[in-house]
Design an enzyme around this catalytic site. Structure first.
Site, PDB file in Angstrom:
ATOM      1  N   LYS A   1       0.881  -1.170   0.000  1.00 27.44           N
ATOM      2  CA  LYS A   1       0.000   0.000   0.000  1.00 27.44           C
ATOM      3  C   LYS A   1       0.911   1.209   0.000  1.00 27.44           C
ATOM      4  CE  LYS A   1      -3.907   2.125   2.414  1.00 27.44           C
ATOM      5  NZ  LYS A   1      -4.881   1.962   3.516  1.00 27.44           N
TER       6      LYS A   1
ATOM      7  N   ASP B   1     -14.933   0.948   9.682  1.00 28.83           N
ATOM      8  CA  ASP B   1     -15.250   0.945   8.247  1.00 28.83           C
ATOM      9  C   ASP B   1     -15.483  -0.478   7.755  1.00 28.83           C
ATOM     10  OD1 ASP B   1     -15.796   2.080   5.796  1.00 28.83           O
ATOM     11  OD2 ASP B   1     -13.706   2.110   5.146  1.00 28.83           O
TER      12      ASP B   1
END
Length: 340
Positions: free
Chosen positions: A27, A119
């Site tokens: 990432k 989330d």
């Protein structure tokens, strides 16, 4: 017209680790010099570094340069969203049970450490080629033990956002994540989202209350003090509905649950409008819905996969195994593109 660049850009890549020859997922967060390292990236990295569990994506390393912050994750083939897209009429009931059990294992682990994910959605639940489910994308995660008791209400993708947050609550706990668990549980069984709002927060609330009934102060103590609650009239214009009507609406709208033993009872305990009534992850693991699973699953160490227990395995979905699905989606996903 001059466009102002965003303070950071996130890229997801898969590469081969030269040391052991295994794939890892990167990432890569590109930094703007004047902005410095974004706090969401720092928060995600610091939280993940301390989490060691079979059902949480493993962060191998953090590489910080002047231009980028790179998080090196274990490589995981696909996510639950892509997996469900392959099987749009709902997943095999046994697979739903194993996915949900793993999700609850991971959440129980982080909740015991006073960490909220904030989330939860299918895109943030990674699935390995062996069927192991892993919580990922902790960019919105937050430790509860910070001095302030107030959090942002701009969290959780709309379809999986609980009514208390939709109504403006900023004082919440692990019950925030448990609403998302209920939504995902229903979606795995019936093949469509539980509350697929198409417009805005108002539309999302209406869809929830159409199914669960519009809460009153009696049913939900403190609702009248929430910022977006409209005093003097029912929420979203709905009349306050009785418990009997609530149960009938639940049965009619959330189809498929009645065909699976104890699934409807478990889903209803997750999908409680009043936050404090929602089942915790640890309590849910002991619900009767899981009673037919091998007892050894409750004795596993944190880093042990449920698939190390004999006879625990995923069933083929409509003639297609998860291994095949994973090969078709093998583009490496360490995290979703959720809004931070």
């Amino acid at each position: 017209m001059t466009l102002t660049p965003l303070p950071l850009t996130v890229s997801i890549l898969s590469v081969v680790n030269r040391v052991n020859g295994k794939l890892v997922a990167l990432k890569v967060i590109r930094l703007q010099e004047e902005e410095g390292t974004p706090f969401t990236a720092i928060r995600e990295a610091s939280l993940l570094k301390g989490l060691k569990h079979a059902n949480i994506v493993l962060l191998h390393d953090i590489i910080h340069t002047k231009e980028t912050l790179t998080l090196v994750f274990e490589y995981v083939h696909t996510d639950l969203c892509q997996y469900m897209d392959k099987h749009p009429v709902g997943l095999h009931p046994d697979n739903v049970k194993l996915f949900l059990f793993q999700m609850l294992r991971g959440l129980s682990y982080i909740h015991r450490r006073y960490i909220l994910h904030r989330d939860l959605k299918p895109q943030n639940l990674l699935i390995s080629d062996t069927g192991e489910l892993k919580l990922a994308d902790f960019g919105l995660a937050r430790a509860k033990s910070v001095p302030s008791h107030t959090y942002s209400n701009e969290v959780v993708t709309l379809w999986y956002r609980p009514p208390d947050v939709l109504l403006g609550s900023t004082d919440y706990s692990t019950c925030l994540d448990m609403w998302g668990v209920g939504c995902i549980f229903v979606e795995m069984i019936q093949g469509v989202a539980a509350f697929p709002g198409m417009k805005d927060i108002q539309d999302q609330l209406e869809r929830i209350f159409l199914v669960l009934g519009t809460p009153s102060e009696d049913m939900w103590p403190g609702i009248s003090s929430l910022p977006h609650f409209k005093p003097g009239r029912s929420v979203c214009g709905f009349l306050v509905q009785s418990i009997q009507l609530h149960n009938r609406l639940f049965d009619n709208h959330l189809t498929g649950l009645g065909y699976v033993d104890h699934a409807e009872d478990l889903a209803s305990k997750f999908l409680q409008c009043f936050p404090k009534n929602r089942l915790s992850a640890q309590t849910a693991l002991n619900h009767e819905y899981f009673s037919d699973l091998p007892p050894r699953l409750w004795e596993l160490q944190d880093m042990s996969s449920i698939f190390t227990v004999p006879n625990v395995k995923l069933q083929a979905e409509s003639g297609d195994s998860i291994q095949v699905c994973a090969q078709r989606n093998s583009h490496g996903k360490a995290s979703s593109d959720s809004k931070h």
